[in-house]
Design an enzyme around this catalytic site. Structure first.
Site, PDB file in Angstrom:
ATOM      1  N   GLU A 157      -1.837  -7.210   2.841  1.00 45.09           N
ATOM      2  CA  GLU A 157      -1.789  -6.248   3.353  1.00 45.09           C
ATOM      3  C   GLU A 157      -2.885  -5.210   1.772  1.00 45.09           C
ATOM      4  OE1 GLU A 157       1.005  -2.696   2.735  1.00 45.09           O
ATOM      5  OE2 GLU A 157       2.444  -4.458   2.357  1.00 45.09           O
ATOM      6  N   GLU A 258       7.072   2.723   8.587  1.00 52.92           N
ATOM      7  CA  GLU A 258       7.328   2.570   7.180  1.00 52.92           C
ATOM      8  C   GLU A 258       6.962   4.197   6.396  1.00 52.92           C
ATOM      9  OE1 GLU A 258       6.623  -0.626   4.003  1.00 52.92           O
ATOM     10  OE2 GLU A 258       4.986   0.037   4.385  1.00 52.92           O
TER      11      GLU A 258
END
Length: 280
Positions: A157, A258
Site C-alpha cells: 500500500e 480502517e
C-alpha cells in the site's frame, strides 16, 4: 452515505487495530461480533515481537474463534506501535522482517487468513534508495512466496506523506510498480495493491482515476473519511460513488474499515453501515 445501494455490493471487514482500540486486544473480536461484524483484520498485533510465544498466539486465536469472527487480513511486522513504517526495505530491520515471515504466515494459516499486508519501509540515512529498493524486493518476494504457500495474497500500500513523510510509496502508481516488480520476480502473481482511499486522498490523488487505472491490481480496499480519518460521512469523500465505481470496475473484494471513531467510541461509529450489511 444515505443511499446504501453501492455499500450492499461489498463485504466489510473491521480493522481491530484502530477500531475498538479502547478495549484490550483480546476483547475486540467479541466487540466486533456484538456490533454485527463477522470478519476482521489486524496490524501486526504483537508490537516489536517478531515471533510471539505460543501462549500469546493461542490467546489471540481463541479470542477470534470464541467470538465467531474470522481474521481475514493480517500485517507482517510493521512496528506501527513505535512509529516506524515497515521493515522490509530497512537494512537494520531486514533480519527481523525475515524472522517474522514464518510466524505471521503460520498465524494466518491457523485462522484462515487470506491476505497479508507488508508495509514497505521508510527511507533511512546513509543507505541509497536503490539499495533499499533491492532489499525490499528480495524481502517482499520472500513474503509473497510464503503467503502463496497457504493460498494467500500479499498486499502493498501507499501511505500518506503527512503521517509518513519518509515512506517512499506516496502514490498508487508507486505502490503498483512495487506490486508488478514482486510478481515479475516470483512469477506467482499473488502480490496485489492495497487501495487505501484515506491515504491516497491525503496525498491529493484522484480516487476515480486510481480505480479506473488500477482496478485489476487491487487486492483489498480500506476506507476512512478525509479530513480526520473518521467514519464515512464525517468528511468530504463520496463513498457511495467510489464504491459504485469499484463495483463497475469489477472489484469484488472486501472493504476494510480502517478509521478512528469520531466520538472515540467505536460502537457509535457504524450508523452509516446498516447492521444487515456488516456481516455480508
Amino acid at each position: 452515505m444515505r443511499d446504501v445501494t453501492a455499500a450492499s455490493e461489498h463485504s466489510y471487514v473491521i480493522n481491530l487495530s484502530i477500531l475498538f482500540s479502547e478495549l484490550p486486544l483480546l476483547e475486540r473480536p467479541a466487540a466486533a461480533a456484538a456490533a454485527g461484524f463477522s470478519k476482521a483484520e489486524l496490524w501486526w498485533p504483537f508490537g516489536t515481537e517478531t515471533t510471539p510465544s505460543e501462549t500469546e498466539l493461542d490467546a489471540l486465536r481463541k479470542a477470534f474463534t470464541d467470538a465467531g469472527v474470522q481474521l481475514v487480513g493480517l500485517n507482517f511486522l510493521d512496528d506501527l506501535s513505535v512509529g516506524a513504517k515497515g521493515t522490509a526495505s530497512v537494512p537494520a530491520e531486514s533480519e527481523r522482517f525475515r524472522e517474522n515471515i514464518p510466524a505471521a504466515v503460520a498465524l494466518a494459516e491457523s485462522l484462515g487468513t487470506g491476505a497479508l499486508n507488508a508495509i514497505y519501509g521508510n527511507r533511512v540515512d546513509g543507505v541509497s534508495a536503490e539499495e533499499q529498493d533491492a532489499l525490499a524486493l528480495e524481502n517482499l518476494s520472500r513474503a509473497a512466496q510464503a503467503a502463496h504457500s497457504i493460498g494467500a495474497i500479499l498486499l502493498i500500500e501507499a501511505l500518506n506523506k503527512v503521517d509518513a513523510p519518509d515512506y517512499p510509496l506516496h502514490t498508487a502508481k508507486a505502490a503498483v510498480e512495487v506490486v508488478d516488480r514482486i510478481n515479475a520476480a516470483t512469477g506467482l502473481g499473488n502480490a496485489k495493491f492495497l487501495c487505501d482511499f484515506y491515504h491516497l486522498a491525503v496525498n491529493g490523488e484522484d480516487l476515480v482515476a486510481v480505480i479506473d487505472d488500477y482496478a485489476d491490481r487491487i487486492g483489498h480496499v480500506q476506507i476512512a473519511d478525509n479530513p480526520g480519518r473518521n467514519e464515512p460521512g464525517t468528511g468530504t469523500l463520496d463513498f457511495e460513488d467510489l464504491l459504485a465505481r469499484l463495483t463497475a470496475a469489477g472489484y469484488q473484494g472486501r472493504i476494510g474499515l480502517e478509521y478512528r471513531p469520531s466520538t472515540g467510541v467505536s460502537a457509535e461509529s457504524f450508523e452509516w453501515l446498516p447492521r444487515e450489511l456488516r456481516a455480508n
